[in-house]
Motif scaffolding. Structure first.
Motif, short mmCIF file in Angstrom:
data_model
loop_
_atom_site.label_atom_id
_atom_site.label_comp_id
_atom_site.label_asym_id
_atom_site.label_seq_id
_atom_site.Cartn_x
_atom_site.Cartn_y
_atom_site.Cartn_z
N UNK A 33 8.48 1.71 -7.22
CA UNK A 33 7.80 0.60 -6.56
C UNK A 33 8.17 0.63 -5.08
N UNK A 34 8.32 -0.50 -4.44
CA UNK A 34 8.50 -0.53 -2.99
C UNK A 34 9.78 0.16 -2.53
N UNK A 35 10.84 0.12 -3.34
CA UNK A 35 12.06 0.82 -2.94
C UNK A 35 11.81 2.30 -2.71
N UNK A 36 10.88 2.89 -3.45
CA UNK A 36 10.54 4.30 -3.25
C UNK A 36 9.93 4.51 -1.87
N UNK A 37 9.20 3.53 -1.38
CA UNK A 37 8.60 3.65 -0.05
C UNK A 37 9.67 3.59 1.03
N UNK A 38 10.62 2.68 0.86
CA UNK A 38 11.75 2.65 1.80
C UNK A 38 12.50 3.99 1.78
N UNK A 39 12.62 4.58 0.59
CA UNK A 39 13.36 5.84 0.46
C UNK A 39 12.57 7.03 0.99
N UNK A 40 11.33 7.18 0.54
CA UNK A 40 10.56 8.38 0.88
C UNK A 40 9.93 8.32 2.27
N UNK A 41 9.30 7.21 2.59
CA UNK A 41 8.69 7.10 3.93
C UNK A 41 9.71 6.62 4.96
#
Length: 211
Positions: free
Chosen positions: A97-105
């Motif tokens: 979810x959004x944590x993946x966006x903080x991590x990947x992007x």
């Protein structure tokens, strides 16, 4: 009992698919009605965006363009799948979810957290999981596992430094929101990983269902 929104996070090769099945079995054992979904994806429109994001291409993809596509898919997913399921009383288990966006992007693409938080507020207005399981593993180990699994997608084909930044960003997120995160060492053998997940997840279910 308030329905719960649960996410599973981690870099490449952490075993999300295998351990998602374990979480499904735990929820069934506890007689909890739930759905399983994923990001990017979760609706037909969002799944089309997923294909755009994961497919390798000759054209370089601008990191902010990538970020906006991720949130376009997420907004559709939240409004069409996640919120309706929660409103009907079902728990929702989501693969990233959004944590993946903080991590990947934010981490991997080096966009930082501030821009992502601004778009997150615009798109989701503070909507976030009740609980997040972070499967943490050294990127060297994770990428060795991922390489054995299948052909690598556009993200999986990045350099090791990218995945080091992804892991650091995930760990930063977990540190900043320790109450929401359950962190499990996914570098252990599968039996120990699943023992740890069962322990922390059952404690969480007991805490919610017996409140």
């Amino acid at each position: 009992m308030q329905p719960q929104f649960i996410t599973i996070e981690g870099g490449e090769g952490v075993g999300k698919t295998t351990n998602l099945q374990l979480i499904e079995s735990l929820l069934k054992q506890n007689r909890i009605d739930f759905i399983v979904t994923r990001e990017p994806g979760g609706t037909p429109f969002a799944e089309e965006i997923r294909e755009l994001l994961l497919n390798k291409r000759q054209e370089a993809v601008d990191p902010v363009a990538e970020l906006l596509l991720v949130f376009a898919a997420r907004k559709q997913h939240v409004e069409q799948t996640i919120k309706p399921a929660l409103a009907s009383g079902q728990w929702v288990v989501c693969d990233r979810f959004t944590d993946a966006t903080f991590a990947y992007q934010g981490g991997g693409r080096e966009l930082g957290f501030e821009l992502i938080e601004q778009i997150n507020q615009l798109a989701l207005a503070g909507f976030k999981p009740n609980k997040t399981l972070l499967l943490d593993v050294d990127p060297d180990i994770g990428m060795q596992r991922a390489a054995k699994r299948s052909e690598l997608d556009r993200f999986e084909s990045e350099q090791m430094a990218f995945f080091e930044r992804v892991r650091a960003a995930y760990r930063q997120r977990a540190s900043d929101d320790a109450e929401r995160f359950m962190v499990v060492d996914a570098g252990q053998d599968l039996v120990n990983v699943q023992t740890d997940i069962t322990t922390v997840f059952q404690e969480y279910i007991d805490g919610v269902t017996h409140d």
